[in-house]
Design an enzyme around this catalytic site. Structure first.
Site, PDB file in Angstrom:
ATOM      1  N   GLY A 173      -0.491 -10.823  -0.045  1.00  0.00           N
ATOM      2  CA  GLY A 173       0.311  -9.726   0.480  1.00  0.00           C
ATOM      3  C   GLY A 173       0.046  -9.409   1.942  1.00  0.00           C
ATOM      4  O   GLY A 173       0.965  -9.219   2.734  1.00  0.00           O
ATOM      5  N   ARG A 174      -1.226  -9.373   2.333  1.00  0.00           N
ATOM      6  CA  ARG A 174      -1.557  -8.998   3.716  1.00  0.00           C
ATOM      7  C   ARG A 174      -1.310 -10.133   4.701  1.00  0.00           C
ATOM      8  O   ARG A 174      -1.501  -9.951   5.909  1.00  0.00           O
ATOM      9  CB  ARG A 174      -2.998  -8.521   3.785  1.00  0.00           C
TER      10      ARG A 174
ATOM     11  N   HIS B 266      -8.175  10.549  24.882  1.00  0.00           N
ATOM     12  CA  HIS B 266      -8.205  12.008  24.801  1.00  0.00           C
ATOM     13  C   HIS B 266      -8.501  12.470  23.381  1.00  0.00           C
ATOM     14  O   HIS B 266      -8.230  13.622  23.027  1.00  0.00           O
ATOM     15  CB  HIS B 266      -6.880  12.584  25.293  1.00  0.00           C
TER      16      HIS B 266
ATOM     17  N   LYS C 289       6.250  -8.445  -5.277  1.00  0.00           N
ATOM     18  CA  LYS C 289       6.263  -9.811  -5.817  1.00  0.00           C
ATOM     19  C   LYS C 289       6.559  -9.810  -7.311  1.00  0.00           C
ATOM     20  O   LYS C 289       7.383 -10.587  -7.803  1.00  0.00           O
ATOM     21  CB  LYS C 289       4.927 -10.491  -5.535  1.00  0.00           C
TER      22      LYS C 289
ATOM     23  N   LYS D 201      -6.125   1.380  -9.606  1.00  0.00           N
ATOM     24  CA  LYS D 201      -4.796   1.249 -10.214  1.00  0.00           C
ATOM     25  C   LYS D 201      -4.860   1.452 -11.723  1.00  0.00           C
ATOM     26  O   LYS D 201      -4.031   2.139 -12.325  1.00  0.00           O
ATOM     27  CB  LYS D 201      -4.207  -0.132  -9.919  1.00  0.00           C
TER      28      LYS D 201
ATOM     29  N   GLU E 264       3.983   2.264  -7.420  1.00  0.00           N
ATOM     30  CA  GLU E 264       4.437   3.113  -6.314  1.00  0.00           C
ATOM     31  C   GLU E 264       5.786   2.630  -5.792  1.00  0.00           C
ATOM     32  O   GLU E 264       6.708   3.428  -5.563  1.00  0.00           O
ATOM     33  CB  GLU E 264       3.407   3.116  -5.176  1.00  0.00           C
TER      34      GLU E 264
ATOM     35  N   GLU F 125      -9.692  -5.469   3.458  1.00  0.00           N
ATOM     36  CA  GLU F 125      -9.340  -5.959   2.126  1.00  0.00           C
ATOM     37  C   GLU F 125      -9.811  -7.402   1.947  1.00  0.00           C
ATOM     38  O   GLU F 125     -10.130  -7.823   0.837  1.00  0.00           O
ATOM     39  CB  GLU F 125      -7.832  -5.862   1.906  1.00  0.00           C
TER      40      GLU F 125
END
Length: 536
Positions: free
Chosen positions: A255-256, A372, A197, A501, A203, A341
């Site tokens: 964001g999510r 399993h 954004k 951060k 990153e 979050e």
């Protein structure tokens, strides 16, 4: 007060077998489920009974859920710590009316951006927008968090509908991720989408610069072969991305919650604009249901209340999300971010400390793989872990229907086994049938006891289509919102992400060896020294 009532009910019913509730009520499965369209949410394999459900529903009225829900949809700034509206629902409001923020209708901009996305996606798919080497064979999306998890999840989920370029996703700043992704690709026929954004996420921008160097060194053209999902047009200009390849979204989309808009651009390129529209319409249909249905028939509300019963009342600390659908392999990770979050908070809206536990640990894997791996702990471990199963009535492979029938049988068997268990007497009988006797029979039998009475819910749907995926994602979004309202917290900020951060930024020059680690704690300084010593 309602929570105290619920805890008292839990104490009264301690040890009551879930299976016994079916003996008391022959129609329990129908009475303890909710549906909309063709989706069915069955929570009958929990310890919730009529009194408990009434008390849980009472929490909704006590917390003012209806008013809070209406405020969200109306564009009120319910994200109070950031002073923002919460309107990801507007991104899928294809048939609704105006939605205002600060007196302005946001829908014209939303629909215009969606139109631009459709045009761009179809031109990429058709070859009208191409690279220096011809039409695009591959698309690489670079993002992190919500700019990665949502489109990754949806791309996997909608694989049967893919008829566009191959999709790849890079999120980790670990150089291995982008190196391994780019190595087999042709830089003259690859489109790179950078999703940030602010266009400053460290990153994402580190990976974006690496991708730009790879592309231009290999004969590609950044102006033609880069697109951006960002609001920082000045920064995308400086990076070399053409303005008609930039798609922005407002600060009232977290964001999510952003896969419904420009962050979903790679999904639209993969499956086409029609399938993406169906995804949006599924989400919109769940919004309509959430706003109109009574609490007892409201799927997101009942899903949330089951979660509150298990976490806040009974104290179960984690929740397993178990989709019996290989294409939903990234759904548990997506829900991890969505839930943890959003509701991983310890402070109420008014700034006071929470007096009850906040959200659970959310985790999971697709079935039958998980059977399993970690199901042993779920069945016989010392902690109770509520399970949320998901399964389709049919798969996308008509030539492999026997596979899907086995998958469905496994899903239903696991939920039944968790509830039913196996008593010591039943285990003894099994050992006797195998020829064991006396002390050895007793010892072996005890290892085969399943306590049972372990709760689960099941979401079942006809087939995993774009529309159904939209319904499921919106259902879980609203579930998180409801839980947050009942807890009295802000589900739409994420200050817990910030401290790490900030420290990573300050540690950069230290890790580079440019600045001394003096002033850092002994552990951090020692680890930096080790890294510097062994770097070469």
């Amino acid at each position: 007060m309602q929570l105290e009532t619920l805890k008292a009910l839990a104490a009264e019913r301690k040890g009551q077998p879930i299976l016994g509730l079916f003996s008391k009520d022959a129609n329990r499965a129908q009475g303890y489920s909710a549906s909309t369209g063709d989706l069915l949410f069955d929570y009958s394999k929990t310890s919730i009974d009529a009194d408990i459900r009434d008390a849980l529903i009472g929490l909704c009225d006590t917390a003012g859920l209806a008013e809070r829900r209406d405020a969200m949809f109306s564009g009120a700034k319910i994200n109070e710590t950031e002073g923002r509206a919460v309107l990801h629902t507007a991104l899928r409001n294809l048939d609704g009316g105006p939605v205002e923020v600060d007196g302005l209708d946001v829908m014209p901009d939303v629909l215009e951006t969606l139109h631009r996305m459709r045009v761009f996606a179809e031109e990429v798919r058709g070859g009208a927008i191409s690279g220096t080497g011809g039409s695009f064979t591959d698309v690489v999306n670079i993002g992190i968090g919500g700019s990665d998890l949502g489109p990754v999840m949806a791309t996997h989920a909608l694989a049967p509908y893919h008829d566009g370029p191959n999709l790849h996703y890079v999120s980790n700043v670990d150089g291995a991720h982008i190196a391994d992704t780019l190595r087999p690709l042709d830089p003259t026929r690859t489109l790179v989408i950078v999703a940030s954004k602010t266009f400053t996420t460290i990153e994402t921008m580190t990976n974006a610069r690496t991708a730009r160097a790879w592309l231009t060194d290999g004969g590609g053209d950044c102006g033609k072969q880069f697109a951006a999902v960002s609001c920082a047009v000045d920064k995308t200009d400086a990076f070399g991305i053409a303005q008609d390849h930039v798609f922005g979204f407002a600060d009232w989309v977290g964001g999510r919650y952003s896969v419904w808009g420009p962050v979903g651009l790679p999904v639209m390129i993969a499956v086409g604009s029609n399938a993406f529209d169906a995804f949006l319409r599924g989400g919109q249909a769940m919004d309509v249901h959430f706003r109109a249905a009574d609490w007892i028939e409201n799927m997101p509300v009942m899903l949330a209340l089951v979660g509150v019963w298990h976490r806040q009342v009974l104290g179960y600390t984690s929740r397993a999300v178990l989709p019996y659908d290989q294409r939903l392999l990234r759904l548990p990770a997506y829900f991890q971010q969505l839930e943890m979050e959003s509701n991983g908070k310890s402070v109420a809206m008014n700034g006071s400390a929470l007096t009850m536990p906040s959200g659970p640990v959310v985790w999971g894997e697709p079935g039958t793989n998980g059977q399993h791996a970690f199901y042993q702990l779920i069945h016989q471990g010392t902690d109770v872990i509520p399970c949320e199963f998901m399964v389709a009535a049919e798969g996308h492979e008509p030539e492999l229907t026997h596979h899907h029938r086995l998958l469905l049988a496994n899903c239903l068997a696991q939920s039944e086994a968790l509830m039913r268990g196996r008593s010591l007497d039943e285990a003894r009988q099994r050992m006797a049938e195998q020829g064991l006797a006396s002390e050895e029979l007793e010892r072996q039998a005890r290892h085969r006891v399943f306590l049972g009475n372990r709760p689960s819910s099941t979401l079942i749907y006809p087939k995993l289509t774009p529309y159904v995926l939209g319904q499921i994602i919106a259902m879980y979004e609203h579930r998180v919102f409801v839980e947050g309202v009942l807890l009295g917290i802000n589900s739409f900020d994420q200050w817990g992400v910030e401290l790490g951060k900030e420290l990573a930024t300050s540690l950069g020059p230290i890790v580079d060896g440019e600045v001394s680690a003096d002033g850092k704690d002994g552990s951090t300084a020692s680890l930096v020294a080790y890294a510097l010593k062994h770097r070469d």
